[in-house]
Design a protein around this motif. Structure first.
Motif, short mmCIF file in Angstrom:
data_model
loop_
_atom_site.label_atom_id
_atom_site.label_comp_id
_atom_site.label_asym_id
_atom_site.label_seq_id
_atom_site.Cartn_x
_atom_site.Cartn_y
_atom_site.Cartn_z
N LEU A 32 0.81 -1.21 0.00
CA LEU A 32 0.00 0.00 0.00
C LEU A 32 0.85 1.27 0.00
O LEU A 32 0.37 2.34 -0.37
CB LEU A 32 -0.96 0.00 1.19
N LEU A 33 2.11 1.16 0.38
CA LEU A 33 3.06 2.27 0.23
C LEU A 33 3.71 2.26 -1.16
O LEU A 33 3.83 3.31 -1.80
CB LEU A 33 4.17 2.18 1.28
N SER A 34 4.11 1.09 -1.62
CA SER A 34 4.93 0.98 -2.83
C SER A 34 4.14 1.12 -4.12
O SER A 34 4.64 1.74 -5.07
CB SER A 34 5.64 -0.37 -2.85
N PHE A 35 2.97 0.53 -4.20
CA PHE A 35 2.22 0.57 -5.45
C PHE A 35 1.89 2.00 -5.90
O PHE A 35 2.18 2.37 -7.04
CB PHE A 35 0.97 -0.29 -5.37
N PRO A 36 1.32 2.84 -5.02
CA PRO A 36 1.05 4.21 -5.47
C PRO A 36 2.33 4.99 -5.80
O PRO A 36 2.34 5.82 -6.71
CB PRO A 36 0.32 4.85 -4.29
N MET A 37 3.42 4.69 -5.08
CA MET A 37 4.67 5.37 -5.39
C MET A 37 5.22 4.93 -6.74
O MET A 37 5.87 5.72 -7.43
CB MET A 37 5.70 5.14 -4.28
N SER A 38 4.95 3.70 -7.14
CA SER A 38 5.38 3.27 -8.48
C SER A 38 4.55 3.99 -9.55
O SER A 38 5.07 4.31 -10.63
CB SER A 38 5.28 1.75 -8.63
N VAL A 39 3.29 4.26 -9.24
CA VAL A 39 2.47 5.06 -10.16
C VAL A 39 3.03 6.48 -10.26
O VAL A 39 3.10 7.05 -11.36
CB VAL A 39 0.98 5.08 -9.71
N VAL A 40 3.47 7.04 -9.14
CA VAL A 40 4.10 8.37 -9.15
C VAL A 40 5.39 8.32 -9.97
O VAL A 40 5.71 9.26 -10.70
CB VAL A 40 4.37 8.86 -7.72
N GLY A 41 6.13 7.23 -9.88
CA GLY A 41 7.34 7.08 -10.69
C GLY A 41 7.03 7.09 -12.18
O GLY A 41 7.72 7.75 -12.97
N LEU A 42 5.98 6.39 -12.58
CA LEU A 42 5.56 6.40 -13.99
C LEU A 42 5.09 7.78 -14.41
O LEU A 42 5.37 8.24 -15.53
CB LEU A 42 4.46 5.36 -14.22
#
Length: 175
Positions: A108-118
């Motif tokens: 729940l921390l990493s998935f949205p941050m990967s979207v921010v990375g994209l």
């Protein structure tokens, strides 16, 4: 009592009832919102108000970080994509199929941050293509920041709801 028992007793692996998890969640999203493509937002606001050398500083920093982001994507984008997808899938399966709360919290921390990375990669490509300056650049950075903040709000909401559900379930069912 063994070493691992001591470690797990000191570090509560039930993340959603741990204050440190919620502090980390707040820090992650406030940091993601403040650093827009590597440029601190207060510098962008100062450049918008005062202009001059502040504008040049923002344009230089944006150019440096856009080039850096795009270089990393070109050189190791495939490897990073595979590793991130593997890590996210592992956390997803461990967390939600096997019920490991720590993996749920990391996901729940990493998935949205990967979207921010994209999103950062997309913004970097747009900035490289259009080469905006001044107000156009500020507008592009503002759009990026607002999108990151919306992703952050949705992420915090979903994480909070899931965390309350987990804490309630454990409290009611007894673990």
């Amino acid at each position: 009592m063994g070493l691992t028992d001591t470690i797990f007793e000191v570090i509560d692996m039930r993340s959603f009832s741990n204050l440190w998890f919620w502090i980390a969640l707040a820090v992650v999203w406030s940091t993601a919102s403040h650093w827009v493509l590597g440029v601190p937002w207060d510098l962008v606001a100062r450049a918008r108000r005062r202009g001059g050398h502040f504008t040049q500083d923002v344009e230089d920093l944006v150019r440096i970080y856009v080039n850096r982001i795009l270089h990393v994507a070109e050189v190791s984008g495939l490897v990073l994509t595979v590793l991130v997808c593997f890590a996210l899938t592992t956390m997803l399966i461990l967390g939600f199929a096997y019920g490991v709360e720590f993996a749920q919290a990391l996901f729940l921390l990493s998935f949205p941050m990967s979207v921010v990375g994209l999103l950062s990669l997309r913004s970097a490509r747009i900035i490289r293509r259009d080469e905006p300056e001044g107000d156009d650049l500020y507008r592009r950075l503002h759009i990026h920041r607002m999108t990151v903040q919306v992703i952050g709000m949705v992420s915090i909401f979903i994480t909070t709801i899931w965390g309350m559900f987990q804490n309630f379930s454990i409290g009611v069912l007894g673990g």
